[in-house]
Design a protein around this motif. Sequence first.
Motif, mmCIF file in Angstrom:
data_model
loop_
_atom_site.group_PDB
_atom_site.id
_atom_site.type_symbol
_atom_site.label_atom_id
_atom_site.label_comp_id
_atom_site.label_asym_id
_atom_site.label_seq_id
_atom_site.Cartn_x
_atom_site.Cartn_y
_atom_site.Cartn_z
ATOM 1 N N PRO A 133 3.469 12.960 2.385
ATOM 2 C CA PRO A 133 4.677 12.163 2.618
ATOM 3 C C PRO A 133 4.977 11.907 4.089
ATOM 4 O O PRO A 133 5.519 10.854 4.440
ATOM 5 C CB PRO A 133 5.766 13.004 1.952
ATOM 6 N N LYS A 134 4.626 12.839 4.984
ATOM 7 C CA LYS A 134 4.849 12.622 6.410
ATOM 8 C C LYS A 134 4.010 11.459 6.928
ATOM 9 O O LYS A 134 4.449 10.677 7.766
ATOM 10 C CB LYS A 134 4.533 13.891 7.193
ATOM 11 N N GLU A 135 2.775 11.353 6.420
ATOM 12 C CA GLU A 135 1.916 10.241 6.824
ATOM 13 C C GLU A 135 2.494 8.921 6.322
ATOM 14 O O GLU A 135 2.473 7.913 7.027
ATOM 15 C CB GLU A 135 0.503 10.446 6.274
ATOM 16 N N LYS A 136 3.020 8.934 5.110
ATOM 17 C CA LYS A 136 3.638 7.722 4.568
ATOM 18 C C LYS A 136 4.823 7.290 5.429
ATOM 19 O O LYS A 136 4.952 6.097 5.758
ATOM 20 C CB LYS A 136 4.092 7.963 3.129
ATOM 21 N N GLU A 137 5.666 8.224 5.821
ATOM 22 C CA GLU A 137 6.814 7.896 6.661
ATOM 23 C C GLU A 137 6.357 7.379 8.023
ATOM 24 O O GLU A 137 6.958 6.449 8.577
ATOM 25 C CB GLU A 137 7.711 9.117 6.827
ATOM 26 N N ARG A 138 5.295 7.964 8.570
ATOM 27 C CA ARG A 138 4.778 7.507 9.853
ATOM 28 C C ARG A 138 4.305 6.053 9.764
ATOM 29 O O ARG A 138 4.608 5.233 10.644
ATOM 30 C CB ARG A 138 3.606 8.390 10.294
ATOM 31 N N LEU A 139 3.595 5.736 8.684
ATOM 32 C CA LEU A 139 3.081 4.377 8.519
ATOM 33 C C LEU A 139 4.212 3.380 8.311
ATOM 34 O O LEU A 139 4.174 2.267 8.848
ATOM 35 C CB LEU A 139 2.095 4.327 7.347
ATOM 36 N N LYS A 140 5.226 3.752 7.553
ATOM 37 C CA LYS A 140 6.358 2.860 7.341
ATOM 38 C C LYS A 140 7.021 2.482 8.660
ATOM 39 O O LYS A 140 7.291 1.300 8.924
ATOM 40 C CB LYS A 140 7.382 3.515 6.394
ATOM 41 N N GLN A 141 7.284 3.464 9.494
ATOM 42 C CA GLN A 141 7.918 3.182 10.776
ATOM 43 C C GLN A 141 6.985 2.404 11.696
ATOM 44 O O GLN A 141 7.427 1.523 12.441
ATOM 45 C CB GLN A 141 8.353 4.493 11.438
ATOM 46 N N LEU A 142 5.689 2.696 11.606
ATOM 47 C CA LEU A 142 4.720 1.994 12.435
ATOM 48 C C LEU A 142 4.656 0.516 12.065
ATOM 49 O O LEU A 142 4.638 -0.356 12.940
ATOM 50 C CB LEU A 142 3.350 2.658 12.263
ATOM 51 N N PHE A 143 4.626 0.216 10.765
ATOM 52 C CA PHE A 143 4.542 -1.179 10.327
ATOM 53 C C PHE A 143 5.788 -1.960 10.751
ATOM 54 O O PHE A 143 5.699 -3.106 11.202
ATOM 55 C CB PHE A 143 4.366 -1.264 8.804
ATOM 56 N N ALA A 144 6.959 -1.339 10.590
ATOM 57 C CA ALA A 144 8.188 -2.002 11.029
ATOM 58 C C ALA A 144 8.170 -2.218 12.540
ATOM 59 O O ALA A 144 8.603 -3.272 13.041
ATOM 60 C CB ALA A 144 9.405 -1.177 10.616
ATOM 61 N N ASP A 145 7.628 -1.255 13.270
ATOM 62 C CA ASP A 145 7.601 -1.328 14.727
ATOM 63 C C ASP A 145 6.722 -2.475 15.213
ATOM 64 O O ASP A 145 7.143 -3.280 16.061
ATOM 65 C CB ASP A 145 7.104 0.002 15.291
ATOM 66 N N ARG A 159 0.812 -1.215 0.000
ATOM 67 C CA ARG A 159 0.000 0.000 0.000
ATOM 68 C C ARG A 159 0.849 1.271 0.000
ATOM 69 O O ARG A 159 0.335 2.366 -0.218
ATOM 70 C CB ARG A 159 -0.903 0.015 1.238
ATOM 71 N N LEU A 160 2.137 1.115 0.262
ATOM 72 C CA LEU A 160 2.997 2.289 0.407
ATOM 73 C C LEU A 160 4.037 2.423 -0.698
ATOM 74 O O LEU A 160 4.762 3.409 -0.741
ATOM 75 C CB LEU A 160 3.718 2.234 1.760
ATOM 76 N N VAL A 161 4.153 1.413 -1.582
ATOM 77 C CA VAL A 161 5.175 1.473 -2.628
ATOM 78 C C VAL A 161 4.847 2.569 -3.639
ATOM 79 O O VAL A 161 3.711 3.021 -3.755
ATOM 80 C CB VAL A 161 5.322 0.117 -3.345
ATOM 81 N N ASP A 204 11.749 0.697 -3.832
ATOM 82 C CA ASP A 204 12.641 1.795 -3.467
ATOM 83 C C ASP A 204 12.130 2.615 -2.291
ATOM 84 O O ASP A 204 12.899 2.931 -1.361
ATOM 85 C CB ASP A 204 12.829 2.737 -4.665
ATOM 86 N N THR A 205 10.851 2.965 -2.321
ATOM 87 C CA THR A 205 10.332 3.901 -1.334
ATOM 88 C C THR A 205 10.064 3.259 0.026
ATOM 89 O O THR A 205 9.764 3.968 0.990
ATOM 90 C CB THR A 205 9.037 4.557 -1.840
ATOM 91 N N VAL A 206 10.168 1.921 0.106
ATOM 92 C CA VAL A 206 9.981 1.253 1.401
ATOM 93 C C VAL A 206 11.216 0.459 1.816
ATOM 94 O O VAL A 206 11.204 -0.214 2.851
ATOM 95 C CB VAL A 206 8.745 0.320 1.382
ATOM 96 N N ALA A 207 12.290 0.531 1.025
ATOM 97 C CA ALA A 207 13.505 -0.233 1.347
ATOM 98 C C ALA A 207 13.986 0.079 2.754
ATOM 99 O O ALA A 207 14.480 -0.806 3.472
ATOM 100 C CB ALA A 207 14.599 0.059 0.318
ATOM 101 N N THR A 208 13.851 1.321 3.156
ATOM 102 C CA THR A 208 14.036 1.740 4.546
ATOM 103 C C THR A 208 12.660 2.130 5.082
ATOM 104 O O THR A 208 12.002 2.977 4.483
ATOM 105 C CB THR A 208 14.982 2.941 4.656
ATOM 106 N N PRO A 209 12.153 1.449 6.077
ATOM 107 C CA PRO A 209 12.823 0.543 7.015
ATOM 108 C C PRO A 209 12.643 -0.951 6.727
ATOM 109 O O PRO A 209 13.137 -1.775 7.488
ATOM 110 C CB PRO A 209 12.124 0.893 8.325
ATOM 111 N N LEU A 210 11.946 -1.307 5.654
ATOM 112 C CA LEU A 210 11.622 -2.715 5.434
ATOM 113 C C LEU A 210 12.859 -3.592 5.361
ATOM 114 O O LEU A 210 12.956 -4.618 6.053
ATOM 115 C CB LEU A 210 10.798 -2.861 4.142
ATOM 116 N N PHE A 211 13.827 -3.239 4.532
ATOM 117 C CA PHE A 211 14.980 -4.101 4.299
ATOM 118 C C PHE A 211 16.103 -3.917 5.322
ATOM 119 O O PHE A 211 16.896 -4.838 5.532
ATOM 120 C CB PHE A 211 15.536 -3.860 2.890
ATOM 121 N N ASP A 212 16.196 -2.770 5.920
ATOM 122 C CA ASP A 212 17.335 -2.535 6.814
ATOM 123 C C ASP A 212 16.962 -2.487 8.294
ATOM 124 O O ASP A 212 17.851 -2.502 9.152
ATOM 125 C CB ASP A 212 18.075 -1.250 6.428
ATOM 126 N N GLN A 213 15.660 -2.468 8.606
ATOM 127 C CA GLN A 213 15.271 -2.360 10.012
ATOM 128 C C GLN A 213 14.333 -3.469 10.495
ATOM 129 O O GLN A 213 14.221 -3.680 11.705
ATOM 130 C CB GLN A 213 14.619 -0.997 10.267
#
Length: 374
Positions: free
Chosen positions: A211-223, A196-198, A258-267
């Motif tokens: 974009p701030k909401e997208k970054e928030r969701l990315k970190q939330l999903f990894a968390d 949903r975020l790619v 590309d847009t989710v590689a961080t934090p998906l792949f590195d965290q």
Amino acid sequence: MTELLRYDIVGSFLRPEALKEARAAFEKGDIDQNELTEVENREIKTLIKKQVENGLKSITDGEFRRSWWHLDFFWGLNGVEQVKDEGGYAFSEGPSRIETARLSGPISGENHPFVEHFKFLSAHTPEGIEARQTVPAPARLFSELTRKENLDQTRAFYKDDDALIDAIAKAYQTVIEDLHDAGLKTIQFDDTTWGRLVGDQTEINGKNGDPKEKERLKQLFADVNNRAIALLPEDLRVQTHICRGNYRSTWFASGAYDTVATPLFDQENVDAYLLEYDSDRSGGFEPLQYVSGDKQVVLGLITSKDGELEDRDEVLNRIKEAAQYIPLERLALSTQCGFASTEEGNNLTEAQQWAKIRLVKSIAEEVWPEKVKG
């Protein structure tokens, strides 16, 4: 870390006609749960045999006891109820069935039915073959419970996202520890939240964010995924499958990693990623350079969405291309997704399904001849 299998599957298989007929009869009230379970047991034992005959070393029950790849697991948690008149998902060629999962109380994971399902699979899996369990990722449960039609009920029990994430993580830990006690060595998180975020997408569950909401969701999903993993037994392998949707051979999203590689792949603290890579909707292999540590990547280059066999040389060339960004010894090959993420299944035959698996195995034997277990 457990040795990487060089060829693999995602988990779900086309439902045989006998199983479809039994489930339909159960829904009509023509047979009871015991009679349905007898059919499920028989068909799962047949599936186990077919998986082994086709060379698979890590097998599943095909998700034969489920209607959905994710909702059935959610409904098995304490405090989560089935809702049949709301929900559903928008796919490329139309909407899915209308169902969702909603809170009816605090979430917990005791006595989850998937534990007994795994025990049956394990008891009938031959020696030397691994019985694997697939479950939807914790992030996917968070996503479901914060849909606009479910959010008010969620907030009745959890005042904010952090409290909800903590409860989800603890419930998952309970289920997975019970599975581990039953002999599980590999748990697989199936995760469509990243899909949903790619790309340029920032919309998820009605949140048309910037974009701030997208970054928030990315970190939330990894968390939430990492919190669920944090206290698990050290000998348990955790892998995740990332997908852009798989319903009757359709999809819901397009976009590179590309847009989710961080934090998906590195965290995200998993051992391996099973990545959808069967079409240009997934973009290129460049983001694989961000896969951290010694984490492994299983390339989903063989589509499960249709029955046409891929060109062997093209697949071989794509593996070589991926190896420019991550060492070949950390790579493996699989189908792109399950063959039936829901009981409807994708648009191919059972014969084509097994032909796809044999192609995966054959190519892996050529690429990693010294590493393929045989």
